[in-house]
Design a protein around this motif. Structure first.
Motif, PDB file in Angstrom:
ATOM      1  N   ASP A 106     -54.101  -6.506  -6.493  1.00 36.83           N
ATOM      2  CA  ASP A 106     -53.996  -7.919  -6.827  1.00 36.83           C
ATOM      3  C   ASP A 106     -55.028  -8.337  -7.853  1.00 36.83           C
ATOM      4  OD1 ASP A 106     -53.453 -10.595  -6.904  1.00 36.83           O
ATOM      5  OD2 ASP A 106     -54.094 -11.002  -4.861  1.00 36.83           O
ATOM      6  N   ALA A 107     -54.620  -8.369  -9.114  1.00 38.77           N
ATOM      7  CA  ALA A 107     -55.537  -8.758 -10.189  1.00 38.77           C
ATOM      8  C   ALA A 107     -55.962 -10.205 -10.069  1.00 38.77           C
ATOM      9  CB  ALA A 107     -54.879  -8.527 -11.545  1.00 38.77           C
ATOM     10  N   THR A 108     -55.171 -11.023  -9.389  1.00 43.29           N
ATOM     11  CA  THR A 108     -55.517 -12.434  -9.297  1.00 43.29           C
ATOM     12  C   THR A 108     -56.727 -12.660  -8.400  1.00 43.29           C
ATOM     13  OG1 THR A 108     -53.875 -12.791  -7.558  1.00 43.29           O
ATOM     14  CG2 THR A 108     -53.181 -13.221  -9.829  1.00 43.29           C
ATOM     15  N   ALA A 109     -57.217 -11.623  -7.724  1.00 44.71           N
ATOM     16  CA  ALA A 109     -58.464 -11.744  -6.975  1.00 44.71           C
ATOM     17  C   ALA A 109     -59.638 -11.947  -7.929  1.00 44.71           C
ATOM     18  CB  ALA A 109     -58.691 -10.520  -6.099  1.00 44.71           C
ATOM     19  N   ASP A 110     -59.485 -11.540  -9.177  1.00 40.22           N
ATOM     20  CA  ASP A 110     -60.477 -11.803 -10.220  1.00 40.22           C
ATOM     21  C   ASP A 110     -60.239 -13.236 -10.680  1.00 40.22           C
ATOM     22  OD1 ASP A 110     -61.792 -12.124 -12.707  1.00 40.22           O
ATOM     23  OD2 ASP A 110     -61.584 -10.001 -13.182  1.00 40.22           O
ATOM     24  N   PRO A 111     -61.225 -14.111 -10.547  1.00 35.75           N
ATOM     25  CA  PRO A 111     -61.009 -15.528 -10.869  1.00 35.75           C
ATOM     26  C   PRO A 111     -60.677 -15.797 -12.339  1.00 35.75           C
ATOM     27  CG  PRO A 111     -63.335 -15.110 -10.456  1.00 35.75           C
ATOM     28  CD  PRO A 111     -62.586 -13.853 -10.091  1.00 35.75           C
ATOM     29  N   ARG A 112     -60.877 -14.815 -13.201  1.00 33.36           N
ATOM     30  CA  ARG A 112     -60.511 -15.009 -14.606  1.00 33.36           C
ATOM     31  C   ARG A 112     -58.997 -15.007 -14.803  1.00 33.36           C
ATOM     32  NH1 ARG A 112     -64.848 -10.600 -16.694  1.00 33.36           N
ATOM     33  NH2 ARG A 112     -63.816  -9.536 -14.980  1.00 33.36           N
ATOM     34  N   TRP A 113     -58.258 -14.422 -13.881  1.00 32.71           N
ATOM     35  CA  TRP A 113     -56.800 -14.293 -14.005  1.00 32.71           C
ATOM     36  C   TRP A 113     -56.103 -15.323 -13.132  1.00 32.71           C
ATOM     37  CZ3 TRP A 113     -54.667 -11.327 -17.638  1.00 32.71           C
ATOM     38  CH2 TRP A 113     -55.459 -10.332 -18.203  1.00 32.71           C
ATOM     39  N   THR A 114     -55.093 -15.958 -13.707  1.00 33.25           N
ATOM     40  CA  THR A 114     -54.266 -16.923 -12.993  1.00 33.25           C
ATOM     41  C   THR A 114     -52.812 -16.534 -13.202  1.00 33.25           C
ATOM     42  OG1 THR A 114     -55.870 -18.674 -13.460  1.00 33.25           O
ATOM     43  CG2 THR A 114     -53.670 -19.366 -12.800  1.00 33.25           C
ATOM     44  N   GLU A 115     -52.035 -16.547 -12.131  1.00 32.22           N
ATOM     45  CA  GLU A 115     -50.614 -16.279 -12.268  1.00 32.22           C
ATOM     46  C   GLU A 115     -49.897 -17.594 -12.533  1.00 32.22           C
ATOM     47  OE1 GLU A 115     -49.005 -13.500  -9.520  1.00 32.22           O
ATOM     48  OE2 GLU A 115     -46.958 -13.865 -10.179  1.00 32.22           O
ATOM     49  N   THR A 116     -49.204 -17.663 -13.667  1.00 30.56           N
ATOM     50  CA  THR A 116     -48.456 -18.848 -14.068  1.00 30.56           C
ATOM     51  C   THR A 116     -47.009 -18.458 -14.305  1.00 30.56           C
ATOM     52  OG1 THR A 116     -48.681 -18.594 -16.466  1.00 30.56           O
ATOM     53  CG2 THR A 116     -50.535 -19.626 -15.306  1.00 30.56           C
ATOM     54  N   ASP A 141     -38.938 -10.450 -17.033  1.00 33.26           N
ATOM     55  CA  ASP A 141     -40.023 -11.414 -17.279  1.00 33.26           C
ATOM     56  C   ASP A 141     -40.701 -11.848 -15.984  1.00 33.26           C
ATOM     57  OD1 ASP A 141     -39.774 -11.328 -20.039  1.00 33.26           O
ATOM     58  OD2 ASP A 141     -38.296 -12.945 -20.068  1.00 33.26           O
ATOM     59  N   THR A 142     -41.044 -10.855 -15.164  1.00 37.22           N
ATOM     60  CA  THR A 142     -41.778 -11.101 -13.931  1.00 37.22           C
ATOM     61  C   THR A 142     -43.108 -10.360 -13.980  1.00 37.22           C
ATOM     62  OG1 THR A 142     -40.766  -9.209 -12.813  1.00 37.22           O
ATOM     63  CG2 THR A 142     -39.655 -11.336 -12.561  1.00 37.22           C
ATOM     64  N   VAL A 143     -44.013 -10.751 -13.104  1.00 42.11           N
ATOM     65  CA  VAL A 143     -45.301 -10.058 -12.972  1.00 42.11           C
ATOM     66  C   VAL A 143     -45.098  -8.889 -12.019  1.00 42.11           C
ATOM     67  CG1 VAL A 143     -47.687 -10.271 -12.192  1.00 42.11           C
ATOM     68  CG2 VAL A 143     -46.626 -12.148 -13.465  1.00 42.11           C
ATOM     69  N   THR A 144     -45.477  -7.707 -12.491  1.00 36.38           N
ATOM     70  CA  THR A 144     -45.312  -6.495 -11.690  1.00 36.38           C
ATOM     71  C   THR A 144     -46.676  -5.819 -11.500  1.00 36.38           C
ATOM     72  OG1 THR A 144     -44.997  -5.038 -13.597  1.00 36.38           O
ATOM     73  CG2 THR A 144     -43.018  -6.146 -12.709  1.00 36.38           C
ATOM     74  N   GLU A 145     -46.657  -4.723 -10.775  1.00 38.14           N
ATOM     75  CA  GLU A 145     -47.882  -3.942 -10.581  1.00 38.14           C
ATOM     76  C   GLU A 145     -48.438  -3.461 -11.916  1.00 38.14           C
ATOM     77  OE1 GLU A 145     -51.219  -2.132  -9.353  1.00 38.14           O
ATOM     78  OE2 GLU A 145     -50.025  -3.570  -8.216  1.00 38.14           O
ATOM     79  N   LYS A 146     -47.563  -3.201 -12.894  1.00 36.12           N
ATOM     80  CA  LYS A 146     -48.046  -2.805 -14.220  1.00 36.12           C
ATOM     81  C   LYS A 146     -48.942  -3.899 -14.815  1.00 36.12           C
ATOM     82  CE  LYS A 146     -44.939  -1.220 -17.116  1.00 36.12           C
ATOM     83  NZ  LYS A 146     -43.665  -0.924 -17.809  1.00 36.12           N
ATOM     84  N   ASP A 147     -48.582  -5.147 -14.600  1.00 36.06           N
ATOM     85  CA  ASP A 147     -49.390  -6.256 -15.105  1.00 36.06           C
ATOM     86  C   ASP A 147     -50.724  -6.345 -14.365  1.00 36.06           C
ATOM     87  OD1 ASP A 147     -47.333  -7.322 -16.952  1.00 36.06           O
ATOM     88  OD2 ASP A 147     -46.261  -7.668 -15.073  1.00 36.06           O
ATOM     89  N   HIS A 148     -50.675  -6.199 -13.058  1.00 37.63           N
ATOM     90  CA  HIS A 148     -51.915  -6.221 -12.272  1.00 37.63           C
ATOM     91  C   HIS A 148     -52.832  -5.069 -12.665  1.00 37.63           C
ATOM     92  CE1 HIS A 148     -51.118  -9.563  -9.543  1.00 37.63           C
ATOM     93  NE2 HIS A 148     -49.861  -9.186  -9.577  1.00 37.63           N
ATOM     94  N   SER A 149     -52.246  -3.897 -12.880  1.00 37.39           N
ATOM     95  CA  SER A 149     -53.034  -2.739 -13.294  1.00 37.39           C
ATOM     96  C   SER A 149     -53.676  -2.984 -14.661  1.00 37.39           C
ATOM     97  CB  SER A 149     -52.138  -1.495 -13.331  1.00 37.39           C
ATOM     98  OG  SER A 149     -52.866  -0.380 -13.770  1.00 37.39           O
TER      99      SER A 149
END
Length: 92
Positions: free
Chosen positions: A5-15, A69-77
């Motif tokens: 979960d990259a969104t655990a980093d506060p710099r990243w926001t899922e929109t 056009d979805t967020v996947t594990e590739k995006d989190h990685s």
């Protein structure tokens, strides 16, 4: 940041646009160095962010176009890799 979960980093926001983060680079030269390193990582992973490079910041957006056009594990990685680059360069 957890491994899934990259969104655990506060710099990243899922929109609705994807995973988005803005990094304060402080200068054009440092920003270009950061972008160059991000592009190198993106090429290696064959997964490329949208990049908005402006003084004094860089905004990155990650979304998987090939997955509807979805967020996947590739995006989190990719977000984790980009965050590691920013941390190494001491960019917030």
């Amino acid at each position: 940041m957890t491994t899934s979960d990259a969104t655990a980093d506060p710099r990243w926001t899922e929109t609705s646009e994807g995973l988005v983060a803005t990094f304060q680079t402080g200068s054009m030269v440092r920003g270009l160095d950061f972008v160059t390193r991000v592009v190198d990582a993106a090429e290696a992973a064959n997964h490329h962010p949208d990049i908005d490079f402006r003084y004094p910041k860089v905004t990155l957006t990650l979304i998987s176009h090939d997955a509807g056009d979805t967020v996947t594990e590739k995006d989190h990685s990719a977000a984790r890799e980009i965050s590691a680059i920013a941390d190494e360069m001491e960019i917030s």
